[in-house]
Design a protein around this motif. Structure first.
Motif, PDB file in Angstrom:
ATOM      1  N   VAL A 120       5.282  11.002  30.025  1.00 38.08           N
ATOM      2  CA  VAL A 120       6.384  12.003  30.161  1.00 38.08           C
ATOM      3  C   VAL A 120       6.974  12.918  31.155  1.00 38.08           C
ATOM      4  N   GLY A 121       5.239  12.803  32.858  1.00 37.57           N
ATOM      5  CA  GLY A 121       5.488  14.199  33.482  1.00 37.57           C
ATOM      6  C   GLY A 121       5.171  15.223  33.554  1.00 37.57           C
ATOM      7  N   LEU A 122       4.329  15.513  32.799  1.00 36.63           N
ATOM      8  CA  LEU A 122       2.962  16.579  32.773  1.00 36.63           C
ATOM      9  C   LEU A 122       1.944  16.373  33.821  1.00 36.63           C
TER      10      LEU A 122
ATOM     11  N   MET B  19       6.615  19.163  26.550  1.00 40.97           N
ATOM     12  CA  MET B  19       5.550  20.204  26.514  1.00 40.97           C
ATOM     13  C   MET B  19       5.793  21.602  25.530  1.00 40.97           C
ATOM     14  N   THR B  20       6.872  22.120  25.214  1.00 37.12           N
ATOM     15  CA  THR B  20       6.836  22.497  24.537  1.00 37.12           C
ATOM     16  C   THR B  20       7.073  21.816  22.779  1.00 37.12           C
TER      17      THR B  20
ATOM     18  N   ILE C  20      -0.225  20.047  30.822  1.00 34.39           N
ATOM     19  CA  ILE C  20      -1.164  19.374  29.822  1.00 34.39           C
ATOM     20  C   ILE C  20      -2.480  20.446  29.083  1.00 34.39           C
ATOM     21  N   GLY C  21      -2.988  21.085  29.955  1.00 39.20           N
ATOM     22  CA  GLY C  21      -3.734  21.785  29.384  1.00 39.20           C
ATOM     23  C   GLY C  21      -3.530  22.898  28.722  1.00 39.20           C
TER      24      GLY C  21
ATOM     25  N   GLU D 172      -3.067  12.629  26.635  1.00 37.59           N
ATOM     26  CA  GLU D 172      -3.279  13.188  27.665  1.00 37.59           C
ATOM     27  C   GLU D 172      -2.474  12.301  28.905  1.00 37.59           C
ATOM     28  N   THR D 173      -3.058  11.002  28.755  1.00 39.38           N
ATOM     29  CA  THR D 173      -2.390  10.135  29.151  1.00 39.38           C
ATOM     30  C   THR D 173      -0.747   9.365  29.000  1.00 39.38           C
ATOM     31  N   VAL D 174      -0.477   9.859  27.806  1.00 38.01           N
ATOM     32  CA  VAL D 174       0.869   9.969  27.229  1.00 38.01           C
ATOM     33  C   VAL D 174       1.461  10.670  27.766  1.00 38.01           C
TER      34      VAL D 174
END
Length: 390
Positions: free
Chosen positions: A39-41, A97-98, A46-47, A31-33
């Protein structure tokens, strides 16, 4: 005729569940990565990227449940291995994200097939101690999360290595469970052994007690996994190392499940579930008002609460509704994971636009509902004994 090696199959099942559990801890660290500082999500994005872990699990459980009876436990177990392997490799290659979404989907499907195949196998191998043995099997879910949490902390925070190496550690238990299962004779499911017809199984799924348990499963799973899966963000401002709090929670859960047999004798499944709901509610409420070392106290109360939720819900159905078969257990697991896939983006939205405490307060409503539901279940089941072994 070749005999079923129960001990080897049980150990192999525990290692397979270890892989499933480690993916939860490692995903929590990711989640922090992939988050705002990486990455900037956004946390909501992320959810959504993490939800396939749960509805992929859901789909695998729903399809795997009936397929276990027709294809056999062995074939479903090897499908779990293949999808696990694909998901781990894809996670290592994830860039956005994809790709994270697709990787998480394969991991979720692998996790779902593990539960779809191995819960009914254990119920079939140990017909007189289902709840106890399912609790012992599910020791390796919190145990695996604790191991995965320590691995993530050591690899990334202590040794300073890449997150890809952290994910790659999943290949170790993956290969071990493949070796242990290889060449083994698998039992048939309990429904097949008992000769329960498809029509009887399907009609049993419509029983009010089963429907009630499915609805409760959605709340128990969301209370446990919705909280632990987002622990990095929920406890980011708590003054603790969230991943170590996750290890602490799951260490308590592993110990509790290891000694579940003694608790079952005293409380019976319905009493265990009421006990769990009360402590889960208190633990979530305490997490909203504590910080620093107090967070570990609150997390400990929460851990005591959620320890018996998942395996006892499955054990209850296996004990009192055995005619629902592998499909019944799969529907229970699928309902639980589906609910988690729903709450993760909601929690992310609350944390993006309000605060972590608001998300925790919202989550505490779930065990509050369960307290009322399980009081009713306890009264309804009073006097109905469970057949267990010491």
């Amino acid at each position: 005729m070749e005999q079923v090696n129960k001990n080897r199959l049980f150990i192999a099942s525990c290692v397979a569940l270890l892989v499933t559990a480690m993916t939860f801890a490692i995903r929590a660290r990711l989640e922090t990565v992939f988050g705002p500082e990486g990455v900037g999500l956004t946390l909501e994005q992320i959810g959504y990227a993490f939800t396939p872990a749960f509805w992929g699990f859901t789909l695998a459980m729903l399809f795997g449940g009936p397929l276990v009876d027709f294809l056999g436990i062995k074939k479903i177990t090897w499908i779990a291995f293949i999808t696990h392997a694909i998901g781990i490799v894809w996670t290592i290659l994830a860039k956005d994200m994809t790709s994270l979404f697709i990787a998480t989907l394969f991991v979720g499907i692998g996790n779902g097939f593990v539960e779809a195949a191995l819960n009914p196998m254990i119920a079939s191998m140990y017909p007189k101690s289902k709840t106890k043995m399912l609790n012992r099997f599910h020791v390796w879910f919190p145990g695996g999360i604790a191991i995965g949490g320590v691995v993530g902390w050591l690899v990334m925070d202590v040794m300073g290595l890449s997150w890809q190496i952290m994910v790659g550690t999943l290949f170790i238990p993956l290969i071990i469970y493949a070796i242990l299962f290889y060449g083994q004779k698998f039992p048939v499911t309990e429904r097949v052994a008992l000769g329960v017809t498809n029509n009887k199984m399907l009609s049993s799924l419509g029983k009010p007690l089963f429907i009630f348990m499915v609805l409760c499963m959605m709340l128990t799973a969301a209370s446990e996994l919705g909280t632990t899966q987002r622990i990095e963000s929920l406890l980011k401002e708590s003054g603790t190392i969230p991943l170590l709090v996750l290890v602490f929670i799951n260490g308590i859960m592993a110990l509790g499940r290891a000694f579940a047999g003694q608790v079952i004798h005293k409380l019976q499944p319905s009493g265990m579930l009421l006990f769990s709901a009360i402590f889960t509610f208190i633990g979530l409420w305490l997490l909203t008002i504590t910080s620093g070392s107090g967070t570990f106290l609150a997390a400990g109360v929460f851990a005591i609460g959620v320890t018996f939720f998942w395996p006892t819900m499955l054990g209850f159905v296996a004990e009192y509704l055995p005619e629902t078969g592998a499909l019944g257990l799969s529907i229970m697991g699928a309902a639980g994971m589906l609910s988690v896939s729903i709450v993760l983006p909601i929690m992310g939205n609350l944390m993006d636009n309000a605060s972590a405490h608001e998300a925790l307060r919202t989550m505490s409503a779930l065990p509050a509902i369960l307290i009322v539901a399980f009081i009713g279940l306890y009264i309804f089941m009073r006097g109905k004994k469970v057949q267990t072994e010491d």
